[in-house]
Structure formats: C-alpha cells, structure tokens
Design an enzyme around this catalytic site. Structure first.
Site, mmCIF file in Angstrom:
data_model
loop_
_atom_site.group_PDB
_atom_site.id
_atom_site.type_symbol
_atom_site.label_atom_id
_atom_site.label_comp_id
_atom_site.label_asym_id
_atom_site.label_seq_id
_atom_site.Cartn_x
_atom_site.Cartn_y
_atom_site.Cartn_z
ATOM 1 N N GLY A 1 0.815 -1.587 0.069
ATOM 2 C CA GLY A 1 0.309 -0.240 -0.158
ATOM 3 C C GLY A 1 0.749 1.014 -0.043
ATOM 4 C CG HIS A 2 3.467 2.412 3.274
ATOM 5 N ND1 HIS A 2 3.385 1.071 3.947
ATOM 6 C CD2 HIS A 2 2.942 3.217 4.020
ATOM 7 C CE1 HIS A 2 2.785 1.298 5.094
ATOM 8 N NE2 HIS A 2 2.670 2.852 5.182
#
Length: 304
Positions: free
Chosen positions: A42-43
């Site tokens: 996600g990052h």
C-alpha cells in the site's frame, strides 16, 4: 505506468536542518508520502503515485507517539527501519526523513492541532485524542516538506478527511490526494497491523471485506435504508466467531454524520477486533465513484 527506478542516491535525513538542506535544490514539484514505517505494498503504491506525479519524492518514517491511545500499542508497533529504507530506495524515493521524536516535537513543544466535527465520530469516538495526534504531526511534516502534493490511502478514509480539513483551515498549500485501498487477493486491506494476526485471525479477517461487499451490493440493488445496511454488515460479521465488532457505520460522505436514508454519497465503514488486533475498512457508496474492486491490485514489486 513506467517501471520505477531506484533513486540514484536516496538521501536519508534525520533532522529538520538536514531536511531543509536536502530540499534546498531539488527539482519541483515535490510529492510527499507520510508513513509510520513497516512499509507494505500500500505504501509502495503511494510512493509510485508520488513518483509519477512529481519531479521529487519524499517519504517520512516516524512512529508518532501522540496518536496512540495505549502505550503498549505504541511500543508494539512493528519497526524495521533498514527494511523500510530499502523499500523507499527500490521505489525511487529521493529523500527519506526518519527523525527521532525530539526532532519532530522540539523541547518545550506545547501545541496541538485539533480538527473539529469530522474528527469526532467513528475513530475519533473510539480513540479519543487520536486525530489530534495525527493532525499535529501531519501539520508539522507538511510545513517542513512544503510538498505540492501529499498522498494518503482510502483505507484510512476518516484520517484523510481530517487531514484535508486541517490543510484547508490552516491554509497549508499542499494538496491532499486520496489513493485507492490496496488489498490482498482475498480482499483484506493491507495494514501494518496485519502482522499481529495469528493464522486463524488472518483467515477470519476477510469477513470485513465480505461485510462491506454485502452492503455495497444491497445498496446497488436499491437498498437505501442505512439501518438495513448497518444491520446487514453486522450480520455478516456475526458469522465469524473471531470477529469482535466495535462499530459499523453508514455515514454522510462529507460530514460522517450517521444517515437514516442513503440519499447522498455515503461511507460504509467498520472497526473490528481479532484478538488484540484492531482493523478498519470502508467502502464508498456513491454512484459517481469508482467502486473498490476488492481483488488483488498490488503493484508489481521491484527490488526488495
């Protein structure tokens, strides 16, 4: 999308002075991704969006003590800075700001940023003071980096709303951009907290996505009673013995006031505990919004 390339020399800085020096001659615009570390895909997706949109990308790694309600939650938060920096390098991040606490909150620090109504329900009610801690640290980071754009994930929908309100009210020039939730193939939203789930809890946690999908499908089929949608999500969660529901919500997509009738864009959301691990997730109910596919949309990983 072009394949990301490792930054020629990702620069790691730890003080405000070093950050100012690092930013003094970089190409503009600058994109910012704020993190508490223990980075996941996600990052990575946020970093790639920042890299695509900007000439320079900055990521911050800082476990913010002011946003934790329980000391044990702060001390147990997973950390691996070397791994996180390697991920930033692999995603072409130019500058990593990884400060100690005393460099973010200077000696004698005595200011709190408290955002109003949008910070009070849901996570604000469940975790008093949490959003004050979030807004305060993000205000500091936005001011230090002075990025054109900062990127946040839809999984933390209320947090994004709080940050956007704060930036607008305080005339912070950084644009706050929301990026889609990144999920595992079985629909579980990626979160740094997932590491704390036992194998049984990890399998059970997919019930969050099932409950949200059930609500979305009922809404798509014409259900407009918010009580009915909340009850449906609760019923799905109740099918999983390891799921301990804290709340389910169907709220106005702008104010987060609970709705009786879904006659406007809305946010369906929930918080559920599996053992000691607390997970949140949400789904936008808006005919004009791109639906969350709920399938694996993780970006391809390069190096690390």
């Amino acid at each position: 999308m072009a394949q990301p390339q490792p930054a020629a020399s990702t620069r790691v800085v730890r003080t405000r002075a070093e950050l100012r020096d690092a930013l003094s001659d970089v190409a503009r615009p600058v994109g910012l991704v704020t993190t508490m570390g223990w980075l996941h895909d996600g990052h990575r997706a946020l970093m790639r969006r920042a890299r695509d949109d900007n000439a320079t990308t900055v990521a911050t790694i800082f476990v913010n003590p002011r946003q934790f309600n329980e000391t044990s939650d702060f001390t147990q938060y997973p950390r691996n800075e070397a791994r996180d920096i390697a991920i930033c390098e692999s995603e072409g991040v130019d500058i990593v700001f990884a400060p100690p606490v005393a460099e973010v909150y200077l000696p004698g620090f005595d200011t709190t940023v408290s955002v109003g109504a949008v910070a009070k329900p849901l996570e604000g009610a469940a975790r008093p003071g949490h959003f004050d801690g979030v807004a305060t640290v993000v205000a500091i980071l936005l001011d230090l980096v002075r990025a054109a754009t900062a990127y946040f994930g839809q999984k933390d929908a209320q947090q994004v709303m709080v940050i956007r309100q704060m930036a607008r009210d305080l005339a912070i020039g950084t644009e706050v951009v929301t990026c889609p939730t990144v999920r595992e193939a079985d629909g579980l939203a990626l979160s740094s907290r997932n590491v704390h789930l036992s194998p049984e809890e990890r399998a059970a946690a997919t019930v969050l996505r099932r409950a949200l999908v059930a609500a979305r499908e009922a809404w798509t089929d014409g259900e407009r009673s918010a009580d009915a949608l909340r009850a449906l999500m609760g019923e799905v969660l109740a099918t999983e013995p390891l799921a301990n529901m804290e709340y389910v919500s169907v709220a106005d997509g702008q104010t987060l006031h609970e709705l009786s009738t879904v006659d406007r864009p809305a946010l369906a959301s929930m918080a559920v505990r599996f053992g000691d691990t607390r997970l949140i997730d949400n789904e936008i109910l808006d005919a004009d919004a791109e639906p969350d596919p709920g399938t694996e949309v993780r970006p391809q990983v390069y190096g690390g």
